[in-house]
Design an enzyme around this catalytic site. Structure first.
Site, short mmCIF file in Angstrom:
data_model
loop_
_atom_site.label_atom_id
_atom_site.label_comp_id
_atom_site.label_asym_id
_atom_site.label_seq_id
_atom_site.Cartn_x
_atom_site.Cartn_y
_atom_site.Cartn_z
N CYS A 91 -0.03 1.87 7.02
CA CYS A 91 -0.19 1.85 5.73
C CYS A 91 -1.43 2.16 6.07
O CYS A 91 -1.98 3.26 5.06
CB CYS A 91 -0.77 0.20 5.30
SG CYS A 91 1.12 -0.07 4.67
N CYS A 105 -2.26 -3.07 7.54
CA CYS A 105 -1.26 -2.61 8.80
C CYS A 105 -1.56 -1.08 9.39
O CYS A 105 -2.21 -0.41 8.08
CB CYS A 105 0.64 -2.53 8.70
SG CYS A 105 1.37 -1.84 8.15
N GLU A 119 0.62 -1.14 0.21
CA GLU A 119 0.46 -0.21 -0.47
C GLU A 119 0.67 1.60 -0.05
O GLU A 119 0.06 2.15 -0.81
CB GLU A 119 -1.24 0.35 0.71
CG GLU A 119 -2.05 -1.22 1.13
CD GLU A 119 -1.15 -2.61 2.46
OE1 GLU A 119 -2.16 -3.09 2.84
OE2 GLU A 119 -0.03 -2.46 2.47
#
Length: 147
Positions: free
Chosen positions: A103, A100, A64
């Protein structure tokens, strides 16, 4: 659009396919966990990223984050509508994966530049969990706080 499939469904399937293609080029020799991400913008453009690991783990890049960096390098400053995140296709019955924390914050930055709350398509082996970025990162801090 027969069979109950909507334009949105087709757009999401296309975005997920782009994320799957991106995952195929991951550099993941340490985790053996290839991740792909695809960002769709209001103009229909799709920007992809894949995880890039490093022997010094802290220097690794998530899919990402790489996709957002590419989008910003292309001059994109808003219009983020949707993001698809996929894990490795060969890892069995995996549940949907979500971005996460790092991200989520990186996605929030580009989303706030265009005042959007993009759909996040978290793809697993047998299901796709669709959430809004605001649900994954409530009360996110970003450019909107600079006004």
């Amino acid at each position: 659009m027969g069979g109950g499939e909507t334009m949105s469904d087709r757009m999401n399937e296309s975005l997920i396919a782009a994320a799957r293609d991106a995952a195929k080029t991951a550099y993941a020799p340490y985790s053996d966990y290839s991740v792909g991400a695809a960002l769709r913008f209001a103009d229909g453009a799709i920007v992809t990223g894949t995880n890039v690991e490093n022997a010094s783990y802290g220097l690794s890049l998530c899919a990402e984050t790489l996709a957002v960096a590419k989008a910003l390098a292309e001059g994109r400053r808003g219009g983020l509508e949707a993001v698809a995140v996929v894990g490795p296709a060969d890892k069995g019955d995996g549940p949907p994966i979500t971005p996460c924390g790092r991200c989520r914050q990186v996605l929030n930055e580009i989303a706030q530049l265009g005042a959007t709350d993009p759909a996040i398509l978290c793809v697993g082996a047998h299901e796709v969990l669709e959430l809004r970025l605001s649900a994954l990162l409530p009360h996110g801090f970003g450019p909107a706080h600079l006004d």
